[in-house]
Design an enzyme around this catalytic site. Sequence first.
Site, mmCIF file in Angstrom:
data_model
loop_
_atom_site.group_PDB
_atom_site.id
_atom_site.type_symbol
_atom_site.label_atom_id
_atom_site.label_comp_id
_atom_site.label_asym_id
_atom_site.label_seq_id
_atom_site.Cartn_x
_atom_site.Cartn_y
_atom_site.Cartn_z
ATOM 1 N N ILE A 468 0.947 -1.235 0.072
ATOM 2 C CA ILE A 468 0.175 0.013 0.102
ATOM 3 C C ILE A 468 0.852 1.144 0.232
ATOM 4 C CG2 ILE A 468 -1.894 -1.320 1.076
ATOM 5 C CD1 ILE A 468 -1.316 0.171 3.752
ATOM 6 N N GLY A 469 1.998 1.065 -0.580
ATOM 7 C CA GLY A 469 2.950 2.155 -0.799
ATOM 8 C C GLY A 469 4.143 2.066 0.383
ATOM 9 N N THR A 470 4.051 0.985 1.063
ATOM 10 C CA THR A 470 4.963 0.918 2.139
ATOM 11 C C THR A 470 6.136 0.118 1.818
ATOM 12 O OG1 THR A 470 3.484 -1.231 2.478
ATOM 13 C CG2 THR A 470 3.219 0.703 3.988
ATOM 14 N N ALA A 512 5.506 -6.700 6.777
ATOM 15 C CA ALA A 512 6.833 -7.117 6.634
ATOM 16 C C ALA A 512 7.566 -8.251 7.454
ATOM 17 C CB ALA A 512 7.727 -5.788 6.874
ATOM 18 N N ARG A 615 15.116 -6.024 13.333
ATOM 19 C CA ARG A 615 15.846 -5.858 12.137
ATOM 20 C C ARG A 615 15.525 -5.043 11.283
ATOM 21 N NH1 ARG A 615 19.418 -9.445 9.712
ATOM 22 N NH2 ARG A 615 18.849 -11.358 11.044
ATOM 23 N N ASN A 618 14.777 -2.940 4.970
ATOM 24 C CA ASN A 618 15.154 -1.913 3.970
ATOM 25 C C ASN A 618 15.083 -0.636 4.595
ATOM 26 O OD1 ASN A 618 15.013 0.039 2.006
ATOM 27 N ND2 ASN A 618 14.311 -1.448 0.723
ATOM 28 N N GLY A 689 7.338 -4.846 13.798
ATOM 29 C CA GLY A 689 6.341 -3.601 13.161
ATOM 30 C C GLY A 689 7.012 -2.458 13.102
ATOM 31 N N GLY A 691 5.558 0.323 10.513
ATOM 32 C CA GLY A 691 4.787 1.089 9.724
ATOM 33 C C GLY A 691 3.849 2.216 10.600
ATOM 34 N N GLU A 692 3.663 1.930 11.829
ATOM 35 C CA GLU A 692 2.742 2.731 12.730
ATOM 36 C C GLU A 692 3.751 3.475 13.561
ATOM 37 O OE1 GLU A 692 0.365 -0.542 13.084
ATOM 38 O OE2 GLU A 692 -1.426 0.550 12.627
#
Lengths: 737, 320
Positions: A468-470, A512, A615, A618, A689, A691-692
Site C-alpha cells: 500500500i505504498g509501504t 513485513a 531488524r 530496508n 512492526g 509502519g505505525e
Amino acid sequence: MLTTYDTPDQRNLLDRTGQGIIGAPLDRPDGPLKVAGQAPYAAEYDLVGCAEGVLVGAAISKGSIAAIHRDEVLAMPGVLLVLSDKAMLRRPAQGGAAQAPAQDVRQIDYHGQPVALVVAETFEQATAAAKALRIDYDDQSGSGRFDPDALDFAPGEEPTVLGDIDEAMSKAAHRVDETYRTEGHASAAMEPHAAIAQWDGDDLTLWGSLQMVAPNVKELADSLRIPDARVRIVAPYVGGGFGSKLGISHEGVAAALAALELQRPVRVTLSRQQVFETVNRRSETRQRVRLGADAGGRLLALGHEAWISNLPAEDFAEPVTQATQFLYGGDNRYLAVLKGEITRLTAGSVRAPGEAVGMQVLESVMDELAHKIGIDPIELRKRNLPARLPGQDLPYSSRKLFEAMDEGGAAFGWSKRKPKPCMTRDGEWWVGMGMASAARVNMMQPASAQVRLEADGRVIVETDQTDIGTGSYAILGQIAGEMLGCPMDRVEVRLGDSRFPAGAGSGGSWAASSTGSAVFRACESIRIELAGRLRIDSEALELSGGIARGAGKEAPVTRLLAGAPLERIGRIKPGKTADNYAQASYGAFFCEAGVNAFTGEVRVRRMLGAFGFGRVLNAKTARSQCLGGMVWGIGGALSEELQFDPRDGRLMNHDLAEYHIPVNRDVPPIEVLLLEERDAAASPIQAKGAGELGICGTGGAIANAIFNACGVRPRHFPITPDKLLAQLPDPFAEIAS
Amino acid sequence: MRAFDYARATEAAEAVGSDARLLAGGTNLLDLMKLEVETPARVLDINRTGLDRIEADGEGLRIGALVSNSACAADARVRADWPLLAQAILAGASPQLRNKATMAGNLCQRTRCQYFMRTDTRCNKREPGSGCDALEGVNRNHAILGASEACIATYPGDMAVALAALDAWVEIDSPSGRRSVALREFHRLPNGIAHRDNVLEPGEIITAITLPAPVRGRQIYRKVRERSSYAFALVSVALVLRMDAGRIAAAQLAFGGLAHKPWTDSRVAEALLGQKPSPALFDKAADLLLSGAQGQGENDFKIPLARRTLAAVLHDATKE
C-alpha cells in the site's frame, strides 16, 4: 516445517547469508512505475463495455427508505440501472472481519450512508443521475445520538485493574489527574476507494483498492452469498490505506451486484467526499489519565480511562490504552475503554488504532508529571520502565526505549532544552523542546508465500500480500534475494492477487515481519533442498552469485536444478512466542516547536525520531515509514479534526481543502535514527512492526514542546490557535532569563 | 455537473450584456459546478479576450482582469511598489491554483462556508429564503463583523484584502458603459440579500483592477491559520504604515476572515495617526475595530485573535 512460531529463532540466519541485500536502502521497484503512471490503481483498468456506477448518500441520519423515484432517472440519458439492494453494504467491514458487514442500504444508520447505486454508460451521466435521484424517507433522525459527551457508555472490554489506584493516588508524593480530548481523524489515503467488478458465469473478478486480500475475499463472497472460491480479488497496487481499506467497503459489493444485473463490467469509484463520509473514521476520544509517583519519581498509580464512540452494533472500540498496558510500571492500575453509541459514520482502524491517540495523551501527562516533580522528562521515563510486564509477569522480547531516548536525545541536542517555559524567544515566537516515548504493540499474523527458483536461477515470489505504498515489493524481494544468493535484478515479486498464497495483508504494522517470515521460510525450505542435492548439511550452505557451496563442495545452482524449477510455500502463524513475551516496537520523539506569542499559531521547527523495531529490512522504506508517521503526528497534533454537524452528525469537512492534513511547509527537517536490534521472539527474521510506530507519541512530543515554549499546557488535540490564545503570556512582556 | 452550453468570447464586449456565467481560470466556478452549487445554463469562456496585461496607469498600475495571480505576484513593478499585493496573493491557495486563477476571478470567488458548498443544507446564499444552517452548525471560520441572521459567511480571499488596503479600484464594463468602483465598495455585506456577494450587476464584466500611485511605508500582509499553506485565513491583516519622527504618519488597513467582505474601518487608522506606537495604542485600535464584533460560538476566538494579530502587525511595522 512447523508453521506456528513457538520458540525464538536465535540463529539469525539473515546475518549469516552475507549478500548485503537485506537491510540495504534499495529503491522500491514499484516506484518508477507509479510516478510514470504504469502502476494501475483499482479504477484504472480498461475493460471493454465497462459501465460506471455512482453511489447516492442518505440525506437523513437515521430511518429507512420509503420510496425511490427510479423511473425519473432511468429516463435520463445513458442511465442503465438504479440499485438499492438488501445486499449492498451499509457499513464497511472492520479489519480482518472475514465476513459480511452490516448490509441492506434501505436502512439508514448515519448521514451520507450509501443508499443506492446509479449505473450509466458514462461517469458523467451516472453522476448527474445520482444527484437527481429523488428518495422519500421514513425519517427517524430525531432519535439519533449526536453529542459524543452525552452518550451512554459501557466498557468495550473488561477493564484492567491492579491494586487500588485511588488509595495509591492519595498516598502519592506527586500526582497528576487530567482529562484530555482528541478529535476524530480520517485516513485520507491518496487513492479513493474504487472497484471494478466483472463476472464470468458464476465467477467474479474484482479489481479493488484493498489492504487484506484473503479476508476481503471472504467478506465479498459472504456479502454476495457465493462460495469464496468464486471470488478473485486483484489489488497489485494500492495508493495508501491507513486502515480504511482493511475491510471491503461499499463500492466493491455495489459494483459486483450491478455487474451481475447488467451482465457487463461495472466500475464504482467513491468521490473524495464519499470516502470521508462513508468509509471509516478514528473515534474522537476523551481520556482521563491519573499518575501518582513517590518522592523519587517512581509510579505508584497509573490510570488511563478513555471514552470513545461507534455506531450501534459495532464491536470496534479504539483501543486507546493499548500501549499503557505495557509501557510503564506502577503497581496500582486502572485502565479502561468505554464505548458509547453515536449516529456518525463507522469508527474503525485508522493508522495505529489505540496508540496514535493514546500515546499522544499519555506522553503529555508524563510530561506534566516530570514538570511537577522537577526532573527531566527522559529521567522520569527511565525510572519507570518495568523489568517485566506489569500484571502478567512476562519478559519483554526486546526494548530499545532506553537507547532511543539516549541516542535520540544526544543527536537532537536535548541537553540544550531550557528547564522552564518562556525562556527562549525568536522574534514573535516562543521556542521550546519536548520529547515523548514511542511504543506500538507488535503483532504477527498468519501468512504464507510461494517462492520459485526458476531453472535459470531467477527467483519469483508470489503472495496475495498487498503493497500500500509501504515497500512490500522491495522487502519481500530482498528477503528472497538474501536467502537465495540472487541479485535483485533476478528477483521478481508478484503481489495482491487472491490466486497467490495468502499473505498477512497490510495492517497493524505486521506485513513485513509476517509475510516476510513466510518468504523466509519458503526460501529456507529451498535452501534445504539445494543442500541435499549438493549432499551437504544446509547449515553449511552458502548461496552467492548463482553458485552453491559448502563443506568443500561447489556447484552452479542451475546444475542442481537440472532444468526444473524448485517451488516451495512458506507459512507462519503466531505461536507461543506471542504468548510468552511482551512484544512491542519502541522509540523516542524529540521536537522543537515555535508558538507565535501573538496569534497562538504553532509551527514545528525540527523533529527527530529514534526507533528500534528489530531488524531493519530496508533502511529506505523503514525510514520513509517513520517519516510518514511523524508527519501524521504533526497533523494529529496541530490540525486534523473531523467536524460533525451537532444536529445530525453529518461530516462537514469532507474533503482535503477543509480537513487539514499537514502541507509541505508544516513539515520541518525530520531526522530518523534506526537503532540496531534483533528480536528473535517477534519473528524468524528478527523484525518487528515499523509502519505505525512513527505516529505513536509524536503528538505528545509536540504538545510538550508547546508547553516548554510558552507555558500553556494544551489538553485538547488538535492544538489550534484558539485553544492557546486565552492562556498565552503577554506578547509584549520581557522575556524571562 | 449539469449540462450547459459553452461558448468562447474573443473580446470583452461579447460578455457585456450576456446572461452567461463568465469562465476565467475556473478554479472556483468549475468546482462549484461539479458540486451543483452553481448550475449555469450558459458558460462564456473569456480567457481569450486579451485582458491579460499589466500596464502603467499614470503613477499607478492597471492590471487586466485575466492576469493570472502568479503573473501579478511575480511582476517586478508589483513587487517593488505594491509588495503587499504580492504577499497577499502568495499567501493564498497553491502554486497550481495561482497559475490558473485570475485577478477578476479571485475577486469574485465565493465563500467556502461548508453549508454553502453542499446542496443538501439550508443556505440563503445558495438558495435565497431557505435559511442558514451555519448559524447553529459548524461555524469556526465564519464572520464576526457585519454578519446577519441571513448569512454569517466570510469572503475567503487574501488578494482583495490587500487591494482594499491599497485603495484599489475595480473597472467594470456594463451595457450602459464603463464604471469604476472602489474595491472597498465592491464586496457587499449580506444584509437582506445574502446571495449577492458583490455589486456586479447581471451583464457586467470586470475588465481591470487599478492601483493608485504607490504609498510609502512598510507593507505587511499577515495571515493566521493553523497550517501554513493551502488554508483560508482565520484572520488576516493588510497594512501599509509609515513612521515619521517616532510617530505613525500614515496607515491604511484592511482585514480578512472577519466578514462577508474585506473589512475596512476608517476609525482604526484615524486612531493611529500622529501617535507613538505602544501596546496600549494597538489595543485602542483593536477596540475600535472590534466594537461591533459578534461571535457565533465556535468562532468567538476570532475576536481576541484579530486583536492580537493587529497588535503583531502594528508592532512589526512600527519597530525600529
